[in-house]
Design an enzyme around this catalytic site. Structure first.
Site, PDB file in Angstrom:
ATOM      1  N   ASP A  20       0.860  -1.175   0.000  1.00  0.00           N
ATOM      2  CA  ASP A  20       0.000   0.000   0.000  1.00  0.00           C
ATOM      3  C   ASP A  20       0.899   1.229   0.000  1.00  0.00           C
ATOM      4  O   ASP A  20       1.730   1.389   0.895  1.00  0.00           O
ATOM      5  CB  ASP A  20      -0.901   0.018   1.236  1.00  0.00           C
ATOM      6  CG  ASP A  20      -1.930  -1.103   1.222  1.00  0.00           C
ATOM      7  OD1 ASP A  20      -2.240  -1.599   0.122  1.00  0.00           O
ATOM      8  OD2 ASP A  20      -2.407  -1.484   2.305  1.00  0.00           O
ATOM      9  N   ASP A 139     -13.365  -4.094  -1.931  1.00  0.00           N
ATOM     10  CA  ASP A 139     -13.262  -3.922  -0.483  1.00  0.00           C
ATOM     11  C   ASP A 139     -14.646  -4.186   0.090  1.00  0.00           C
ATOM     12  O   ASP A 139     -15.587  -3.433  -0.179  1.00  0.00           O
ATOM     13  CB  ASP A 139     -12.804  -2.503  -0.129  1.00  0.00           C
ATOM     14  CG  ASP A 139     -11.396  -2.212  -0.622  1.00  0.00           C
ATOM     15  OD1 ASP A 139     -10.610  -3.168  -0.770  1.00  0.00           O
ATOM     16  OD2 ASP A 139     -11.085  -1.032  -0.869  1.00  0.00           O
TER      17      ASP A 139
END
Length: 260
Positions: A20, A139
């Site tokens: 990330d 997500d």
């Protein structure tokens, strides 16, 4: 004896570190918040390629939220450093974004929020570059009335039911599903094996598990209980809690087909 835990098409299972990226640095949080620094993404990419990672995923976690595009220079640097496939996601909302990343050296692109807002984007990317280039990142969060898709790094809830969205995306031409359980993310309590098994049995494209890896046993469990194609993790790799060569040896000892 052939392993019973093989991915679609008889492919070996894949181990995928996820980086990330925020402001050019690798970060990691819990349940998508409380981020802390985990190192230089290009340097980490090289280390993982040397350790035997099968692929890498880079997600610019604030690109959509801050209306920025993923850094092309980082992609070029990574492409120069490693010889394993890597996927880039974050801020991709049109064909020219994907084309720029592909030209910079990315093997696949990951789309999330932009695809939910304009599902036709999946068709356009698949038609332009081929389904194997398009990864749909989802997500998902479990709510009292089911599993629902969240956008912008988990900041925005939608009324889109996770299973329905994934099925539609597959029909539109996505080549792979990267499914992140927001409830599990960063908790190190294991993958969401119930949901992953359900999704994997529902679609015919590869599924990557994301969210919840805390031990090598979690990887054994996710492959044995769900038969998904790949498992992705971040902090356990970034901070040296799990070493990829040891993990792969353990998986092999548990009759899980893996690339050593």
């Amino acid at each position: 004896m052939q392993s019973p835990f093989r991915g679609l098409g008889g492919l070996a299972k894949r181990i995928i570190p996820c980086l990330d990226v925020k402001d050019g640095r690798t970060v990691k949080g819990v349940n998508f918040v409380d981020l802390r620094d985990a190192g230089d993404p290009v340097e980490l990419a090289w280390q993982y390629s040397q350790q035997g990672a099968d692929e890498l995923v880079f997600l610019d976690i604030t690109a959509t939220h801050e209306k920025r595009k993923t850094t092309i220079e980082m992609v070029k640097s990574v492409a120069r450093q490693i010889n394993i496939p890597f996927t880039i996601g974050g801020g991709i909302s049109e064909l020219k974004d994907a084309e720029a990343l592909l030209n910079a050296g990315a093997d696949k692109i990951s789309i999330n929020s932009a695809a939910v807002r304009r599902p036709q984007l999946i068709n356009e990317l698949a038609d332009a570059f081929g389904v194997q280039f398009v990864v749909l990142a989802v997500d998902t969060k479990n709510l009292p009335n089911g599993d629902f898709v969240h956008l912008n790094g988990g900041r925005i809830a939608t009324e889109l039911q996770t299973q329905h969205w994934i099925k539609e995306a597959e029909e539109r031409g996505t080549g792979e599903i990267l499914l992140t359980s927001m409830d599990k993310d960063g908790t190190k309590s294991g993958f969401d094996n119930i949901l992953l098994k359900q999704i994997n049995e529902m679609v015919s494209v590869p599924v990557i598990a994301s969210g919840g890896a805390g031990s090598s046993q979690d990887f054994i469990d996710v492959f044995q209980k769900t038969n998904i194609d790949a498992a992705l993790a971040a902090s356990v790799f970034h901070y040296g809690e799990i070493l990829i060569p040891e993990l792969k040896a353990l998986l092999k000892n548990n009759q899980i087909e893996i690339r050593i």
